[in-house]
Write an enzyme that holds these catalytic residues in place. Structure first.
Site, mmCIF file in Angstrom:
data_model
loop_
_atom_site.group_PDB
_atom_site.id
_atom_site.type_symbol
_atom_site.label_atom_id
_atom_site.label_comp_id
_atom_site.label_asym_id
_atom_site.label_seq_id
_atom_site.Cartn_x
_atom_site.Cartn_y
_atom_site.Cartn_z
ATOM 1 N N ASP A 24 0.878 -1.158 0.000
ATOM 2 C CA ASP A 24 0.000 0.000 0.000
ATOM 3 C C ASP A 24 0.919 1.212 0.000
ATOM 4 O O ASP A 24 1.575 1.503 1.015
ATOM 5 C CB ASP A 24 -0.904 -0.016 1.235
ATOM 6 C CG ASP A 24 -1.858 1.175 1.301
ATOM 7 O OD1 ASP A 24 -1.635 2.170 0.579
ATOM 8 O OD2 ASP A 24 -2.815 1.135 2.092
ATOM 9 N N VAL A 25 1.010 1.921 -1.123
ATOM 10 C CA VAL A 25 2.006 2.985 -1.252
ATOM 11 C C VAL A 25 1.756 4.141 -0.299
ATOM 12 O O VAL A 25 2.656 4.961 -0.073
ATOM 13 C CB VAL A 25 2.092 3.510 -2.702
ATOM 14 C CG1 VAL A 25 2.551 2.415 -3.650
ATOM 15 C CG2 VAL A 25 0.774 4.117 -3.153
ATOM 16 N N ASN A 44 3.333 4.649 -10.523
ATOM 17 C CA ASN A 44 2.085 4.555 -11.272
ATOM 18 C C ASN A 44 0.841 4.402 -10.406
ATOM 19 O O ASN A 44 -0.253 4.759 -10.840
ATOM 20 C CB ASN A 44 2.200 3.363 -12.231
ATOM 21 C CG ASN A 44 0.886 2.965 -12.831
ATOM 22 O OD1 ASN A 44 0.347 3.642 -13.704
ATOM 23 N ND2 ASN A 44 0.335 1.836 -12.368
ATOM 24 N N TYR A 76 -8.485 14.222 -7.817
ATOM 25 C CA TYR A 76 -7.587 13.583 -8.785
ATOM 26 C C TYR A 76 -6.766 14.629 -9.524
ATOM 27 O O TYR A 76 -5.531 14.514 -9.638
ATOM 28 C CB TYR A 76 -8.418 12.759 -9.762
ATOM 29 C CG TYR A 76 -7.616 11.942 -10.741
ATOM 30 C CD1 TYR A 76 -7.012 10.746 -10.358
ATOM 31 C CD2 TYR A 76 -7.475 12.349 -12.067
ATOM 32 C CE1 TYR A 76 -6.286 9.980 -11.261
ATOM 33 C CE2 TYR A 76 -6.751 11.590 -12.974
ATOM 34 C CZ TYR A 76 -6.169 10.409 -12.568
ATOM 35 O OH TYR A 76 -5.447 9.657 -13.475
#
Length: 267
Positions: free
Chosen positions: A76-77, A103, A172
């Protein structure tokens, strides 16, 4: 269980990296653009650490290039301990790091007006898209600076939302604009250490995330309209080209999009 807690290296290695094989980390490698890029690199002879939240989807990615050398690491980045375990595993299994394809990302809830977007939803997008990208870039930068020979390359997935927004996409779009600043700062700070950083802005690659565009998606004029998409393999080949340049050359920014999508002239 997290490898950081057990003292064991995260992930498991498939295949055996050759002594001079180039090595990469691809985040969000379990689907979509991350999967396509990982497979492209594996088939080109790279050793690739596949990072993502679900090990089963990472293993599906690895199976698409059975002759490649892959390392599947549940990550989980947005969690610093997961990112630390990922890069520790890469160092232990591969010895060095030549490329990070940064990414992993999420669009968040679509179609939500600014005034109705919850803070939790905002925070989830920021934690994944921006904080996660920073954590991975920081870990990669540190390893590339310390390794011998020194250097490497970071490629950030910016999206064309790093350039222009879609309606009702404030979280986003904000994170993707911020990634452009991350890319520029990494490029500048990496110069003394042979660390190159570039960004690819992608528009309408055919993945699960863009499937809704075929049926119709909200446009700036308030109408719903279908949009064309392109094959995700075209994106993967572009990333590979950027990745395989000598460190003396860098694609600072690349925009790859479906030719007829409403980007030029959006409004």
């Amino acid at each position: 269980m997290n490898a950081e807690l057990t003292g064991q290296p995260a992930g498991h290695l498939t295949g055996h990296p050759a002594e001079h094989t180039r090595t990469a980390v691809v985040t969000g490698a379990g689907s979509g653009i991350g999967r396509a890029v990982a497979v492209e690199l594996l088939r080109a002879g790279w050793s690739v650490a596949l990072a993502g939240r679900r090990v089963e989807t990472l293993e599906e990615t690895a199976a698409l290039a059975p002759d490649g050398t892959s390392l599947c690491v549940r990550t989980d980045v947005s969690e610093p301990q997961d990112v630390a375990a990922l890069f520790s595993s890469v160092r232990e299994n591969f010895g060095r790091l030549d490329l990070l394809f940064n990414n992993a990302g999420t669009f968040g809830p679509g179609g939500v007006p600014v005034e109705e977007l919850s803070y939790d939803a905002w925070r989830h997008v920021v934690d994944t898209n921006l904080n996660g990208a920073f954590l991975c870039a920081q870990a990669a930068f540190r390893q590339m600076k310390e390794q011998d020979p020194q250097g490497g390359r970071i490629i950030n997935n910016g999206s064309i939302s790093a350039q222009v927004p879609r309606p009702q996409s404030i979280a986003y779009t904000t994170t993707k604009h911020a990634l452009t600043g991350l890319t520029k700062s990494l490029s500048l700070d990496g110069r003394p250490y042979r660390i190159a950083c570039g960004q690819i802005d992608i528009g309408n690659a055919a993945t699960d995330m863009t499937e809704r565009m075929r049926a119709g998606i909200l446009q700036a004029n308030g109408e719903l309209a279908p949009e064309p998409v392109m094959d995700v393999s075209d994106v993967a080949r572009t990333v590979r080209h950027m990745a395989e340049l000598p460190l003396e050359a860098n694609v600072q920014f690349a925009t790859v999009l479906a030719t007829n999508m409403p980007f030029i002239g959006r409004g």
